[in-house]
Scaffold this active site. Structure first.
Site, PDB file in Angstrom:
ATOM      1  N   GLY A  66       7.886   1.496 -10.420  1.00  5.57           N
ATOM      2  CA  GLY A  66       7.965   0.063 -10.619  1.00  5.57           C
ATOM      3  C   GLY A  66       8.805  -0.603  -9.552  1.00  5.57           C
ATOM      4  O   GLY A  66       9.269   0.039  -8.605  1.00  5.57           O
TER       5      GLY A  66
ATOM      6  N   LYS B  64       0.906   0.814  -2.950  1.00  2.00           N
ATOM      7  CA  LYS B  64       1.721  -0.359  -2.606  1.00  2.00           C
ATOM      8  C   LYS B  64       2.504  -0.134  -1.317  1.00  2.00           C
ATOM      9  O   LYS B  64       2.769  -1.083  -0.565  1.00  2.00           O
ATOM     10  CB  LYS B  64       2.645  -0.738  -3.767  1.00  2.00           C
ATOM     11  CG  LYS B  64       3.720   0.287  -4.120  1.00  2.00           C
ATOM     12  CD  LYS B  64       5.026   0.070  -3.382  1.00  2.00           C
ATOM     13  CE  LYS B  64       6.011   1.178  -3.686  1.00  2.00           C
ATOM     14  NZ  LYS B  64       7.296   0.994  -2.953  1.00  2.00           N
TER      15      LYS B  64
END
EC number: 1.1.1.94
Length: 339
Positions: free
Chosen positions: A139, A195
């Site tokens: 995260g 990402k």
């Protein structure tokens, strides 16, 4: 040598491993932190902080340092691995002989296996076997903010329901650290790898000087690439709208604490890959992840044009501006086709 029991053994004493160890200790847990360099660990013990990466975050009394791997692992059944993805498998091999019979493994490593592009769960299963409970946390987390006790939220996925509940209890802190459980083990792993790649692209765009419009377009279409690949691998598409997907993607694409973004900015400004890496001075996970993610996408027949152009810049000496023009010049299409 100290064999007193601990709630968690943290393997990896870099910035993120140290920040997670501090967070666990602040939650009132006994934590042991091990790193591969004994001199570094001894320095941490002497300073009672990680002066190189997190000089303002003092170690709680419940955090102890350990240079002996066997002692560190004997102290706890739960082991948190926080090492770069390209050494993940090697570290698991190193841990295996010393793990307790009731050991459970969780990692905060973001990426895929070097060269093969396999998910880290596959590496863990190959090294440790099918029986051991596994989990991953991922995260939007910068180590400096986590260590400072600033509000942070992450996602947690596990192969074992009890392990997931136990980890959520260990990590969660109502004052600063929120942990969301997620049953999508594949998706939570994959988001952290993709990402990294898109963050390099966002950095390149800003380095060229393209502005906020272009950066936002890259984030949005990068999310589409992440979702396409995840769906092909069996992940839940909704995972990529959560902490391990969109949350981490926005963070690393927009804030200069991200090494991947800073690396991309330098490339966009005209620096070579080696020079940009040297300037960062720490591992840029997205450099390896780009090759691994693209190979994984090609094996599954998934179109990832942004990832492809970043690969061309990193490994084929393509100019960053030319890569951007290639993306802009692609055939017109409906936004919803293929996500």
């Amino acid at each position: 040598m100290n064999t007193n029991p601990a709630s968690m053994a943290v393997i990896g004493a870099g910035s993120y491993g140290t920040a997670l160890a501090i967070t666990l200790a602040r939650n009132g847990h006994q934590v042991v932190l091990w790193g591969h360099d004994p001199k570094h660990i001894q320095q941490l013990q002497q300073d009672r902080c990680n002066r190189a990466f997190l000089p303002d975050a003092a170690f709680p009394d419940t955090l102890r340092l350990e240079t002996d791997l066997a002692c560190a692992l004997a102290a706890s059944r739960d082991v948190l691995v926080v090492v770069p993805s390209h050494v993940f498998g090697a570290v698991l091999h190193q841990l295996k002989p010393h793990l307790r019979k009731d050991a459970r493994i969780v990692w905060a490593t973001k990426g895929l296996e070097a060269e093969t592009g396999r998910l880290l769960q596959d590496v863990a299963r190959e090294v440790l076997g099918e029986a051991i409970p596994l989990a991953v946390i991922s995260g939007p987390t910068f180590a400096k903010e986590l260590a400072a006790g600033l509000p942070t939220a992450i996602a947690l996925a596990s192969t074992d329901v009890q392990f997931s509940e136990d980890l959520q209890q260990l990590l969660h802190c109502g004052k600063s650290f929120r942990v969301y459980s997620n049953p999508d083990f594949i998706g939570v792993q994959l988001g952290g790898a993709v990402k990294n790649v898109i963050a390099i692209g966002a950095g390149m765009s800003d380095g060229i000087g393209f502005g906020a419009n272009a950066r936002t377009a890259l984030i949005t279409r990068g999310l589409a690439e992440m979702t396409r690949l995840g769906t092909a691998l069996g992940a839940d598409p909704s995972t990529f709208m959560g902490m391990a997907g969109l949350g981490d993607l926005v963070l690393t694409c927009t804030d200069n604490q991200s090494r991947n973004r800073r690396f991309g900015i330098m490339l966009g400004q005209g620096l070579g890959v080696k020079e940009a890496q040297d300037n960062i001075g720490q591992v840029v996970e997205g450099y390896r992840n780009t090759k691994e993610v693209l190979a994984l996408a090609q094996r599954h027949g998934v179109e990832m044009p942004i990832t492809e152009q970043i690969y061309q810049v990193l490994y084929c000496h393509k100019n960053a501006r030319e890569a951007a023009l290639t993306l802009l010049g692609r055939t017109k299409k409906d936004e919803k086709i293929g996500i």
